[in-house]
Design an enzyme around this catalytic site. Structure first.
Site, PDB file in Angstrom:
ATOM      1  N   GLU A 180       0.847  -1.199   0.000  1.00  0.00           N
ATOM      2  CA  GLU A 180       0.000   0.000   0.000  1.00  0.00           C
ATOM      3  C   GLU A 180       0.879   1.244   0.000  1.00  0.00           C
ATOM      4  O   GLU A 180       2.106   1.150  -0.020  1.00  0.00           O
ATOM      5  CB  GLU A 180      -0.976  -0.010   1.182  1.00  0.00           C
ATOM      6  CG  GLU A 180      -0.340  -0.232   2.537  1.00  0.00           C
ATOM      7  CD  GLU A 180      -1.359  -0.453   3.663  1.00  0.00           C
ATOM      8  OE1 GLU A 180      -2.525  -0.058   3.511  1.00  0.00           O
ATOM      9  OE2 GLU A 180      -0.962  -1.017   4.690  1.00  0.00           O
ATOM     10  N   LEU A 205      -3.808  -2.133   5.738  1.00  0.00           N
ATOM     11  CA  LEU A 205      -4.920  -1.611   6.525  1.00  0.00           C
ATOM     12  C   LEU A 205      -6.200  -1.736   5.691  1.00  0.00           C
ATOM     13  O   LEU A 205      -6.185  -1.383   4.507  1.00  0.00           O
ATOM     14  CB  LEU A 205      -4.675  -0.138   6.874  1.00  0.00           C
ATOM     15  CG  LEU A 205      -5.720   0.439   7.827  1.00  0.00           C
ATOM     16  CD1 LEU A 205      -5.440  -0.026   9.256  1.00  0.00           C
ATOM     17  CD2 LEU A 205      -5.739   1.949   7.764  1.00  0.00           C
TER      18      LEU A 205
END
Ligand code: PLP
Length: 285
Positions: A180, A205
């Site tokens: 990410e 996340l």
């Protein structure tokens, strides 16, 4: 202008809000945080953010200091008290202050609960229109990136490294695959206009903006595939973008100095940004 912040049941001018130096949030980063966007004075994607907050605190055994109704009311009150119609609300719950430094903790601790506002233009932004550039940086974070803890040293160092390389942010890479962005979810768009993003796992996340953006994309006939992708795939992609609570959908135009597509914000990324803003604005509370 001094903000009014919320600390452990009190509304205080920011300079008067004090937390103990023995707080485990300070000594151990033993704390969970959440960021919710405010637009038109309303909360965006609030249900997702409050659910993730409870999931994160539950995962490390911190008791939520307030019930659901109070949590929502505090969000509304803090925006009002600070006359914030556009920006974000930051919330942090640490395990609290045991009165000394000790790796061991007990389950009867009183959490430290803190909230503040940050005014910010979220609609009319340069990055939303022009995009950002990224640099690939090795992902050296811990094994539970799905819990939103305040251990943000590595993402912060990675973003600094990206800036030193001349990019705006870092796309973290583990085993050759993008996990990410330093504080956002990463996506590419293939030549066939399929949006690709990594599936949920302990390595990323679970972005609340991600969850909404994927539903909105599919509702609007945009194909989505959840799979990991490499830096080479990013370089060969038609477009790339990222999502986060206060940046919505933002184009990414280059990685490691290589233009992505024609090096300009992609049409699908910009369309999804508009669709996301329209949908979430209409559903804000
Ligand atoms: N991934 C990481 C590592 C983050 O820190 C964030 C936001 O802070 C996100 C993804 C995006 O999450 P959200 O869309 O809920 O803001």
């Amino acid at each position: 202008m001094s903000r009014i912040v919320y600390l452990n049941g009190e509304w205080l001018p920011e300079a008067e809000a004090k937390v103990s130096v023995f707080d485990r949030g300070y000594l151990f980063s033993d704390a969970i945080y959440e960021v919710t966007c405010v637009l038109d004075g309303k909360l965006l994607d609030y249900d997702g953010h409050s659910a993730r907050l409870k999931r994160s605190t539950g995962a490390i055994g911190i008791k939520m200091p307030v019930d659901d109704e109070t949590l929502l009311s505090l969000h509304r009150q803090i925006a009002e008290k600070n006359e914030m119609t556009e920006g974000l609300i930051y919330l942090q719950v640490s395990r609290g202050n045991p009165g000394d430094r000790d790796f061991m903790f007990t389950d009867d601790m009183t959490p430290t609960f803190f909230m503040f506002t940050q005014k910010k233009n979220v609609i009319e932004t340069k990055t939303g229109k022009n995009g950002i550039t990224v640099a690939s940086v090795e992902d050296l974070r811990w094994g539970r990136c799905d819990i939103k803890t305040t251990q943000l040293l590595y993402p912060s160092l990675a973003k600094m490294e990206a800036h030193e390389k001349g990019a705006d942010d870092a796309w973290l890479v583990r085993d050759g695959l993008v996990t990410e962005q330093s504080s956002a979810t990463a996506y590419i768009v293939t030549k066939d206009d399929v949006v690709i993003t990594r599936p949920l796992s302990h390595e990323i996340l679970p972005g609340i903006t991600r969850a909404s953006a994927l539903v909105i994309a599919e509702k609007n006939g945009i194909k989505v595939e959840e799979r990991a992708f490499s830096v080479d795939e990013v370089k060969a992609a038609k477009e790339a973008f990222y999502t986060s609570a206060s940046n919505f959908v933002t184009p990414v135009t280059a990685i490691d100095g290589h233009p992505i597509g024609d090096g300009k914000p992609g049409a699908l990324s910009l369309k999804l940004r508009d669709l996301y803003i329209e949908d979430r604005r209409a559903n804000a509370i």
